[in-house]
Write a protein that holds these residues in place. Structure first.
Motif, PDB file in Angstrom:
ATOM      1  N   THR A  17     -26.598 -49.426  87.647  1.00 15.18           N
ATOM      2  CA  THR A  17     -26.707 -50.789  88.160  1.00 15.18           C
ATOM      3  C   THR A  17     -28.012 -51.009  88.919  1.00 15.18           C
ATOM      4  O   THR A  17     -28.569 -52.111  88.893  1.00 15.18           O
ATOM      5  N   CYS A  69     -19.429 -46.392  76.498  1.00 14.03           N
ATOM      6  CA  CYS A  69     -20.332 -47.420  75.989  1.00 14.03           C
ATOM      7  C   CYS A  69     -19.784 -48.815  76.288  1.00 14.03           C
ATOM      8  O   CYS A  69     -20.529 -49.707  76.720  1.00 14.03           O
ATOM      9  N   SER A  70     -18.495 -49.002  76.064  1.00 11.17           N
ATOM     10  CA  SER A  70     -17.875 -50.312  76.332  1.00 11.17           C
ATOM     11  C   SER A  70     -17.959 -50.662  77.812  1.00 11.17           C
ATOM     12  O   SER A  70     -18.247 -51.808  78.182  1.00 11.17           O
ATOM     13  N   GLU A  71     -17.735 -49.665  78.660  1.00  8.97           N
ATOM     14  CA  GLU A  71     -17.819 -49.893  80.102  1.00  8.97           C
ATOM     15  C   GLU A  71     -19.252 -50.251  80.508  1.00  8.97           C
ATOM     16  O   GLU A  71     -19.487 -51.177  81.289  1.00  8.97           O
ATOM     17  N   GLN A  73     -21.573 -51.556  78.626  1.00  3.41           N
ATOM     18  CA  GLN A  73     -21.923 -52.875  78.102  1.00  3.41           C
ATOM     19  C   GLN A  73     -21.379 -53.978  78.999  1.00  3.41           C
ATOM     20  O   GLN A  73     -22.051 -54.988  79.250  1.00  3.41           O
ATOM     21  N   ALA A  74     -20.166 -53.783  79.497  1.00  2.00           N
ATOM     22  CA  ALA A  74     -19.576 -54.775  80.400  1.00  2.00           C
ATOM     23  C   ALA A  74     -20.391 -54.885  81.687  1.00  2.00           C
ATOM     24  O   ALA A  74     -20.619 -55.994  82.201  1.00  2.00           O
ATOM     25  N   VAL A  75     -20.857 -53.746  82.195  1.00  2.35           N
ATOM     26  CA  VAL A  75     -21.699 -53.748  83.395  1.00  2.35           C
ATOM     27  C   VAL A  75     -23.010 -54.485  83.119  1.00  2.35           C
ATOM     28  O   VAL A  75     -23.475 -55.291  83.940  1.00  2.35           O
ATOM     29  N   GLN A  77     -23.644 -56.805  80.815  1.00  4.22           N
ATOM     30  CA  GLN A  77     -23.414 -58.232  80.625  1.00  4.22           C
ATOM     31  C   GLN A  77     -23.147 -58.939  81.944  1.00  4.22           C
ATOM     32  O   GLN A  77     -23.614 -60.066  82.159  1.00  4.22           O
ATOM     33  N   ALA A  78     -22.420 -58.272  82.838  1.00 10.88           N
ATOM     34  CA  ALA A  78     -22.153 -58.868  84.147  1.00 10.88           C
ATOM     35  C   ALA A  78     -23.434 -59.011  84.959  1.00 10.88           C
ATOM     36  O   ALA A  78     -23.651 -60.029  85.631  1.00 10.88           O
ATOM     37  N   TRP A  90     -28.298 -56.221  74.178  1.00 15.40           N
ATOM     38  CA  TRP A  90     -27.666 -54.920  74.307  1.00 15.40           C
ATOM     39  C   TRP A  90     -27.872 -54.120  73.028  1.00 15.40           C
ATOM     40  O   TRP A  90     -27.735 -54.636  71.923  1.00 15.40           O
ATOM     41  N   GLU A  92     -27.228 -50.028  71.217  1.00 12.49           N
ATOM     42  CA  GLU A  92     -26.609 -48.700  71.278  1.00 12.49           C
ATOM     43  C   GLU A  92     -27.286 -47.811  70.244  1.00 12.49           C
ATOM     44  O   GLU A  92     -27.614 -48.257  69.154  1.00 12.49           O
TER      45      GLU A  92
END
Length: 280
Positions: A17, A69-71, A73-75, A77-78, A90, A92
């Motif tokens: 982050t 990866c999904s986690e 990506q969510a970070v 995007q937020a 994004w 990968e």
């Protein structure tokens, strides 16, 4: 010149982050596009694992990576949602962290990655030497973010560690979008008397003149290291000056299939307390 394409390496470590925030803040200032690149290394297989166990481990590893990866990506995007005026995307890549990041760096103005955190209980899914190998593998300016600390400002008070080398010049040129916006730029020459031919009669004068033509107002100073430890001298000077960004050349070479960093570069990699922009 500005940072129009900024690639930030995303891994499985929560400290990503800090990198994201820096990338998005920079892009907001420079009108840049941010690419969040999730790239990690494959889960290593134990030597004792048989064929049946290997298949199960591979499947488990793939599931873990998909979840990570999904986690991530969510970070991403937020974080990007907090900067609606900044364009972002994004990506990968499962080809391996170093290979994937090196490839993306070719088409970027700035690459952002993290300092390795030793003795961490968190598996970032990249090797301990990833950042070291990366800086010696790419020509794009690399901004390394320390694994600890908060960085509310970046590039307001800059220390340019100058030794008249091609690496230092590439770093200074790569940092121009930051240097032109800085409130204070300190060009510091360490142990100039040890290589007088490289510096001329007034160490630091040539690079300061070069920077001034780009609108950078810089102050030159000379410093002595203790027993030739340039890395520690840079960090000490940065702390004394309240620096929020160090700009310097990165030095190293390949030896027996292993990339080896120079002494000052290694010290900075191990002990940095503020972000460092490097070029090899």
């Amino acid at each position: 010149m500005d940072y129009k394409t900024i690639v930030v390496h995303i891994d499985a470590h929560p400290r990503r982050t800090a990198r994201l925030d820096i990338a998005l803040r920079l892009a907001a200032k420079t009108g840049g596009h941010v690419i969040g690149l999730f790239a990690t290394d494959a889960v290593p297989m134990p030597r004792y694992a048989g064929a049946e166990w290997s298949t199960a481990l591979v499947e488990a590893g793939e599931q873990q990576m998909e979840a990570a990866c999904s986690e991530a990506q969510a970070v991403f995007q937020a974080a990007a949602a907090q900067y609606p005026d900044v364009s972002s995307e994004w990506r990968e890549d499962g080809s391996g962290a170093l290979e994937a990041v090196s490839l993306s760096a070719r088409y970027a103005d700035l690459m952002i990655a993290a300092q390795h955190e030793p003795d961490s209980d968190i598996d970032s899914r990249v090797g301990a030497r990833f950042a070291e190998d990366l800086v010696l593998s790419i020509t794009t300016p690399l901004l390394l973010v320390p694994y600890a600390g908060r960085f509310e400002t970046l590039g307001e008070r800059v220390l340019l560690a100058w030794d008249s080398s091609p690496q230092a010049l590439r770093a200074a040129t790569g940092a121009l979008p930051l240097l032109t916006r800085a409130r204070d730029v300190q060009v510091t020459v360490f142990d100039a008397d040890k290589n007088p031919q490289a510096h001329g009669e007034m160490p630091g004068a040539d690079i300061t003149l070069f920077l001034s033509r780009h609108g950078v107002k810089a102050t030159v100073s000379q410093q002595r290291s203790v027993e030739g430890d340039i890395g520690c001298a840079i960090l000490s000077r940065a702390a004394d000056q309240g620096t929020d960004l160090i700009v310097m050349g990165a030095y190293g070479h390949s030896r027996a299939k292993e990339r080896v960093l120079g002494g000052a570069t290694r010290t900075i990699f191990e002990s940095m307390t503020v972000p460092v922009l490097m070029c090899h």
